[in-house]
Design an enzyme around this catalytic site. Structure first.
Site, PDB file in Angstrom:
ATOM      1  N   LYS A  25      29.888   9.922  22.755  1.00  0.00           N
ATOM      2  CA  LYS A  25      29.654  11.222  22.131  1.00  0.00           C
ATOM      3  C   LYS A  25      29.100  11.086  20.713  1.00  0.00           C
ATOM      4  O   LYS A  25      29.086  12.053  19.950  1.00  0.00           O
ATOM      5  CB  LYS A  25      30.953  12.022  22.142  1.00  0.00           C
ATOM      6  CG  LYS A  25      31.459  12.263  23.571  1.00  0.00           C
ATOM      7  CD  LYS A  25      32.769  13.002  23.605  1.00  0.00           C
ATOM      8  CE  LYS A  25      33.270  13.149  25.037  1.00  0.00           C
ATOM      9  NZ  LYS A  25      34.540  13.883  25.116  1.00  0.00           N
ATOM     10  N   ARG A  28      44.893  19.437  28.313  1.00  0.00           N
ATOM     11  CA  ARG A  28      43.605  20.042  28.636  1.00  0.00           C
ATOM     12  C   ARG A  28      43.722  20.716  30.001  1.00  0.00           C
ATOM     13  O   ARG A  28      44.460  20.255  30.876  1.00  0.00           O
ATOM     14  CB  ARG A  28      42.494  18.980  28.693  1.00  0.00           C
ATOM     15  CG  ARG A  28      42.353  18.138  27.430  1.00  0.00           C
ATOM     16  CD  ARG A  28      41.731  18.913  26.286  1.00  0.00           C
ATOM     17  NE  ARG A  28      40.411  19.388  26.596  1.00  0.00           N
ATOM     18  CZ  ARG A  28      39.306  18.632  26.498  1.00  0.00           C
ATOM     19  NH1 ARG A  28      39.383  17.354  26.121  1.00  0.00           N
ATOM     20  NH2 ARG A  28      38.128  19.143  26.780  1.00  0.00           N
ATOM     21  N   GLN A  55      31.638  15.765  16.775  1.00  0.00           N
ATOM     22  CA  GLN A  55      32.997  16.260  16.916  1.00  0.00           C
ATOM     23  C   GLN A  55      32.956  17.683  17.490  1.00  0.00           C
ATOM     24  O   GLN A  55      32.189  17.967  18.388  1.00  0.00           O
ATOM     25  CB  GLN A  55      33.739  16.161  15.594  1.00  0.00           C
ATOM     26  CG  GLN A  55      33.871  14.710  15.106  1.00  0.00           C
ATOM     27  CD  GLN A  55      34.619  14.583  13.814  1.00  0.00           C
ATOM     28  OE1 GLN A  55      34.340  15.255  12.837  1.00  0.00           O
ATOM     29  NE2 GLN A  55      35.607  13.684  13.804  1.00  0.00           N
ATOM     30  N   PRO A 111      30.942  18.703  23.631  1.00  0.00           N
ATOM     31  CA  PRO A 111      29.969  18.236  24.615  1.00  0.00           C
ATOM     32  C   PRO A 111      30.352  16.857  25.162  1.00  0.00           C
ATOM     33  O   PRO A 111      30.945  16.039  24.458  1.00  0.00           O
ATOM     34  CB  PRO A 111      28.670  18.164  23.819  1.00  0.00           C
ATOM     35  CG  PRO A 111      28.879  19.067  22.662  1.00  0.00           C
ATOM     36  CD  PRO A 111      30.335  18.984  22.338  1.00  0.00           C
ATOM     37  N   GLU A 112      30.026  16.633  26.422  1.00  0.00           N
ATOM     38  CA  GLU A 112      30.312  15.343  27.045  1.00  0.00           C
ATOM     39  C   GLU A 112      29.030  14.519  27.129  1.00  0.00           C
ATOM     40  O   GLU A 112      27.965  14.952  26.696  1.00  0.00           O
ATOM     41  CB  GLU A 112      30.981  15.581  28.398  1.00  0.00           C
ATOM     42  CG  GLU A 112      32.261  16.391  28.232  1.00  0.00           C
ATOM     43  CD  GLU A 112      33.018  16.689  29.522  1.00  0.00           C
ATOM     44  OE1 GLU A 112      32.888  15.907  30.488  1.00  0.00           O
ATOM     45  OE2 GLU A 112      33.744  17.695  29.557  1.00  0.00           O
TER      46      GLU A 112
END
Length: 263
Positions: free
Chosen positions: A53, A253, A70, A2-3
């Protein structure tokens, strides 16, 4: 992972469930944290604060719980006394008379006085939180041109939490599309008006995601109203110029971009 917008919405949901209510039960899975149980029962959670985060859960007696989900950690909100059926490992239970918040599967958890938690290595190395509403476009411009970042390529820098905490892969793609920039650009190469446009996008895109992406629409990617312009849209036309959006790999990514708009 998640951001920032997802972490902040999770914090909002947790706070709505238990904020300012006396804790009736506290549980920790890790042996080194179990002695905090008696110190926290009867205390209140006074704030749940996202930092990039990570989450900081602040208690009325001056203690703070640091947690980082994480890849696998997840918080859940349940009724008091409820034990959900799950294969996940319960790490933390914070329960009030009516509701409880449960942290599963996370491994980065610690408790201590707030001033000590502020010295946590993760918190020391991250930059300003991109969803901190006191963060201004001018401050982001200054950060872009600072010695630590002005010579770095944007594609890699926007994933570095030391630059701005809370950015991640989908935000990187959307911000660069909004700013009409390719990932190879470096801040020091940009004209002042383009640098300002980038700084504006760095704040506007995450804030729009936070405000709207939690609204459910099952017909959209991730079931949300936040409208991706390029992310997960390879082979579709760019809404700005009509060229086909492409997918490549960047910093290990997936990266999506418009090769015509993003010069």
């Amino acid at each position: 992972m998640p951001e920032g917008p997802e972490i902040r919405r999770a914090a909002d949901a947790l706070a709505a469930a238990v904020l300012d209510q006396p804790l009736t039960e506290v549980g920790f899975a890790f042996p080194q944290l179990k002695h905090y149980r008696n110190q926290l029962i009867g205390e209140r959670i006074i704030a749940i604060e996202p930092r990039g985060k990570a989450l900081l859960t602040h208690f009325s007696n001056g203690l703070t719980l640091y947690s980082h989900n994480q890849l696998y950690g997840v918080w859940k909100v349940v009724n008091a006394g409820e034990i959900p059926e799950t294969k996940r490992d319960l790490r933390v239970r914070l329960e009030t008379a009516e509701r409880a918040i449960l942290l599963y599967s996370a491994s980065e958890i610690t408790v201590g006085p707030r001033e000590e938690i502020e010295q946590h290595p993760f918190l020391q190395r991250i930059g300003p939180d991109v969803l901190d509403m006191t963060l201004t476009v001018a401050a982001v411009e200054q950060r872009l041109l600072s010695p630590a970042f002005r010579r770095r390529q944007l594609g890699g820098m926007l994933l570095d939490q030391a630059f701005l905490a809370g950015l991640g892969n989908y935000l990187r793609a959307e911000i660069l599309w909004q700013a009409e920039l390719a990932p190879q650009h470096k801040p020091q190469e940009l004209e002042p008006d383009i640098l300002q446009r980038l700084a504006e996008a760095l704040l506007a895109v995450p804030r729009l995601s936070y405000q709207t992406r939690g609204q459910v629409d099952e017909n959209r990617h991730h079931g949300a109203l936040f409208s991706f312009k390029v992310f997960h849209r390879s082979g579709e036309p760019c809404e700005r110029c009509g060229a086909m959006i492409e997918r490549t790999s960047l910093s290990s990514r997936p990266f999506y971009w418009c090769p015509v708009c993003q010069k």
